[in-house]
Design a protein around this motif. Structure first.
Motif, PDB file in Angstrom:
ATOM      1  N   GLU A 287      43.382  52.079 -10.560  1.00  0.00           N
ATOM      2  CA  GLU A 287      41.989  52.140 -10.279  1.00  0.00           C
ATOM      3  C   GLU A 287      41.882  51.821  -8.893  1.00  0.00           C
ATOM      4  O   GLU A 287      42.515  50.758  -8.523  1.00  0.00           O
ATOM      5  N   PRO A 288      41.021  52.401  -8.247  1.00  0.00           N
ATOM      6  CA  PRO A 288      40.879  52.133  -6.889  1.00  0.00           C
ATOM      7  C   PRO A 288      40.324  50.850  -6.687  1.00  0.00           C
ATOM      8  O   PRO A 288      39.330  50.240  -7.664  1.00  0.00           O
TER       9      PRO A 288
ATOM     10  N   PRO B  35      41.715  54.004   4.264  1.00  0.00           N
ATOM     11  CA  PRO B  35      40.696  54.286   3.352  1.00  0.00           C
ATOM     12  C   PRO B  35      39.606  53.558   3.520  1.00  0.00           C
ATOM     13  O   PRO B  35      39.254  52.533   4.441  1.00  0.00           O
ATOM     14  N   TYR B  36      38.382  53.815   2.878  1.00  0.00           N
ATOM     15  CA  TYR B  36      36.913  53.261   3.316  1.00  0.00           C
ATOM     16  C   TYR B  36      36.237  53.261   2.157  1.00  0.00           C
ATOM     17  O   TYR B  36      36.619  54.074   0.926  1.00  0.00           O
ATOM     18  N   CYS B  37      35.307  52.509   2.127  1.00  0.00           N
ATOM     19  CA  CYS B  37      34.253  52.218   1.100  1.00  0.00           C
ATOM     20  C   CYS B  37      33.303  53.819   0.939  1.00  0.00           C
ATOM     21  O   CYS B  37      32.874  54.232   1.766  1.00  0.00           O
TER      22      CYS B  37
ATOM     23  N   VAL C 260      43.658  59.891  -9.082  1.00  0.00           N
ATOM     24  CA  VAL C 260      43.796  60.506  -7.730  1.00  0.00           C
ATOM     25  C   VAL C 260      44.191  59.250  -6.914  1.00  0.00           C
ATOM     26  O   VAL C 260      45.003  59.551  -5.917  1.00  0.00           O
ATOM     27  N   TRP C 261      43.813  58.093  -7.059  1.00  0.00           N
ATOM     28  CA  TRP C 261      44.181  57.048  -6.122  1.00  0.00           C
ATOM     29  C   TRP C 261      45.482  56.852  -6.558  1.00  0.00           C
ATOM     30  O   TRP C 261      46.125  56.433  -5.465  1.00  0.00           O
ATOM     31  N   GLY C 262      45.835  56.932  -7.779  1.00  0.00           N
ATOM     32  CA  GLY C 262      47.354  56.673  -7.857  1.00  0.00           C
ATOM     33  C   GLY C 262      48.290  57.643  -7.106  1.00  0.00           C
ATOM     34  O   GLY C 262      49.243  57.354  -6.760  1.00  0.00           O
TER      35      GLY C 262
ATOM     36  N   ILE D  98      36.528  52.105  -3.214  1.00  0.00           N
ATOM     37  CA  ILE D  98      37.058  52.543  -2.244  1.00  0.00           C
ATOM     38  C   ILE D  98      37.761  54.008  -2.525  1.00  0.00           C
ATOM     39  O   ILE D  98      38.245  54.042  -3.453  1.00  0.00           O
ATOM     40  N   ARG D  99      37.833  54.791  -1.405  1.00  0.00           N
ATOM     41  CA  ARG D  99      38.321  56.173  -1.537  1.00  0.00           C
ATOM     42  C   ARG D  99      39.296  56.359  -0.595  1.00  0.00           C
ATOM     43  O   ARG D  99      39.295  55.741   0.497  1.00  0.00           O
TER      44      ARG D  99
END
Ligand code: BJW
Ligand code: ZN
Length: 265
Positions: free
Chosen positions: A149-150, A123-125, A61-63, A160-161
């Motif tokens: 990897e985030p 983005p945020y934690c 998802v991060w990728g 982080i998301r």
């Protein structure tokens, strides 16, 4: 162009513009219901844009979000974004509400954009919610995309998301409240480039209609809103919005002309 819309826009004190992914399509950014490409081609966007997808496979998802961030950086605002920004200089009060997570409205010159579904750039934690600052530069991804990897939070070490609103998550409270107020109080609402399938964003035109506003939809394809707006124009926003600007305020249009039709008046 429909005379009623032109007159309503000229007379309007408060205008709301609600945009969706279709407004950025002519900048080369895929819409939500388009097919995915590369590493993600076996997924639907709706299946990647969920908290459970991130939980199950954060690197996938991060990728995907990094590849979209790179695509946005490489894209330019189109004539539709520019026409909305120009409209903002011509009506006493224009509230621009977008479901898009790109920054093309801002780069076209619109200010104080209400991002209902968040922003790719913020983005945020996922634990302490502190904002994460991306390192400079555009992510370099191999052709077809990559799992990434985030990063981890500097403060608490959690993941982080992406700074976006996924299905089942609440919209940012003050942004949603401002959007709802603007829809309730507007004279004209223009809804452009959205399938109007995702709530609560899709309720904004309904709120404006119930409050007696004149409503215009711009979309090359039919939607469920066709039957309830004052006017539905079938056409791409990158042509229709500049044309609307030109005919309402006698601005010289940079678009090629009429590749649209009014389907309901
Ligand atoms: C052109 C064009 C050109 C092409 N010119 N036009 C049952 C279970 C769980 C939830 C729900 C449920 N029933 C309802 C819900 C609520 C749910 C929802 O609406 N689901 C529906 C799908 C049924 N909503 C939510 O969950 C929201 N939160 C919420 O309600 O909180 C309360 C709650 C809490 C707990 C439980 C339940 C509720 C949150 C919604 C968040 C949406 N997030 C996404 C992802 C954002 C991040 C990202 O970008 O990755 O937002 S989903 C996706 O859809 C994205 C978009 O902003 C959004 C809207 O899509 P959009 O912009 O309309 O794009 P498309 O692709 O659909 O349409 C493009 C249009 O452009 C098309 O019409 C084309 O024809 C047109 N077009 N070229 C003009 N040139
Ligand atoms: Zn943290």
């Amino acid at each position: 162009m429909d005379e009623r819309i032109i007159k309503s826009l000229r007379d309007a004190k408060r205008v709301v513009v609600l945009t969706g992914a279709g407004v950025s399509a002519e900048s080369g950014l895929p819409t939500f219901r388009d097919k995915q490409t590369g590493l993600w081609e076996t997924f639907k966007a709706e299946d990647l844009a969920t908290p459970s997808a991130f939980e199950r496979d954060p690197a996938l998802v991060w990728g995907w979000y990094e590849s979209r961030r790179a695509a946005v950086r490489a894209a330019k605002p189109n004539a539709g974004h520019l026409a909305i920004a120009a409209m903002g200089d011509r009506v006493p009060r224009l509230t621009l509400i977008t479901q898009n997570v790109d920054d093309l409205h801002e780069r076209a010159g619109s200010r104080a954009v209400l991002h209902l579904h968040g922003e790719l750039a913020r983005p945020y934690c996922e634990a302490c919610r502190r904002p994460y600052v991306f390192p400079d530069g555009i992510p370099q991804l191999p052709r077809g995309g990559a799992r990434i990897e985030p990063p981890r939070c500097d403060t608490c070490g959690a993941r982080i998301r992406p700074g976006v609103v996924w299905f089942g998550e609440s919209l940012p409270g003050p942004t949603w409240a401002a959007a709802r107020e603007a829809a309730k109080d507007c004279d004209v609402l223009i809804c452009a480039g959205t399938s109007s399938l995702v709530y609560p964003a899709a309720s904004l035109p309904e709120i404006a209609i119930a409050a007696g506003a004149t409503t215009l939809q711009i979309n090359p394809n039919p939607t469920d809103l066709d039957g309830s707006v004052s006017v539905a124009i079938r056409g791409p926003s990158g042509s229709v919005l500049p044309q609307l600007l030109a005919e309402t305020w006698d601005v010289v249009s940079s678009s090629g002309g009429a590749d649209y039709e009014a389907v309901r008046t």
